[in-house]
Design a protein around this motif. Structure first.
Motif, PDB file in Angstrom:
ATOM      1  N   ALA A  36      36.336 -39.792  37.355  1.00  0.00           N
ATOM      2  CA  ALA A  36      37.094 -38.260  37.323  1.00  0.00           C
ATOM      3  C   ALA A  36      38.196 -38.879  38.352  1.00  0.00           C
ATOM      4  O   ALA A  36      38.594 -39.005  39.474  1.00  0.00           O
ATOM      5  N   SER A  51      42.247 -37.593  39.793  1.00  0.00           N
ATOM      6  CA  SER A  51      42.770 -36.914  41.002  1.00  0.00           C
ATOM      7  C   SER A  51      44.357 -37.227  40.490  1.00  0.00           C
ATOM      8  O   SER A  51      44.593 -38.421  40.825  1.00  0.00           O
ATOM      9  N   VAL A  55      39.947 -43.585  32.846  1.00  0.00           N
ATOM     10  CA  VAL A  55      39.861 -42.241  33.081  1.00  0.00           C
ATOM     11  C   VAL A  55      40.899 -42.212  33.928  1.00  0.00           C
ATOM     12  O   VAL A  55      41.678 -41.965  35.050  1.00  0.00           O
ATOM     13  N   TYR A  67      45.120 -40.498  33.019  1.00  0.00           N
ATOM     14  CA  TYR A  67      45.048 -39.945  33.949  1.00  0.00           C
ATOM     15  C   TYR A  67      45.180 -39.243  35.995  1.00  0.00           C
ATOM     16  O   TYR A  67      45.220 -37.992  34.918  1.00  0.00           O
ATOM     17  N   VAL A 117      39.292 -31.862  34.114  1.00  0.00           N
ATOM     18  CA  VAL A 117      39.471 -32.964  33.996  1.00  0.00           C
ATOM     19  C   VAL A 117      38.932 -33.819  32.486  1.00  0.00           C
ATOM     20  O   VAL A 117      38.246 -35.513  32.268  1.00  0.00           O
ATOM     21  N   ALA A 134      39.948 -36.591  30.301  1.00  0.00           N
ATOM     22  CA  ALA A 134      39.563 -37.790  31.200  1.00  0.00           C
ATOM     23  C   ALA A 134      38.531 -38.382  30.770  1.00  0.00           C
ATOM     24  O   ALA A 134      38.064 -40.043  30.688  1.00  0.00           O
TER      25      ALA A 134
END
Length: 102
Positions: free
Chosen positions: A8, A10, A64, A67, A19, A22
């Protein structure tokens, strides 16, 4: 071998940013890899050889990263040489044990 991972971003746009886009980018890479896999609400599990699975996990993590400014990766591996079909085999053995057959 089984590899369960969760990835994930951040540091993205806004405190309440979702999320899902992503995660979709990561899962797209998993699906396109052709490696046997299963995705649930917490993890994606891959079954295959070390190098092929780690390559997919690396590429999914990089996707990911587009993002946010940081990426969190949680990875767990079940390394059991000589076994295959464990993506479903483990669950089948569990169900048998719950039914009193195992």
């Amino acid at each position: 071998m089984l590899f369960a991972f969760s990835v994930a971003p951040s540091g993205g746009e806004g405190a309440g940013a979702s999320v899902h886009e992503a995660v979709a980018a990561a899962i797209r890479i998993v699906r396109e890899s052709g490696i046997p896999h299963r995705t649930d609400s917490m993890f994606t599990t891959l079954e295959g050889e070390w190098d092929e699975c780690m390559d997919v996990i690396k590429r999914a993590t990089e996707a990911v990263g587009e993002y946010g400014t940081r990426v969190s990766l949680v990875l767990k591996a079940d390394i059991r040489p000589g076994y295959s079909g464990e993506l479903t085999g483990k669950l089948e053995r569990l169900e048998k044990a719950l039914d009193g057959e195992g």
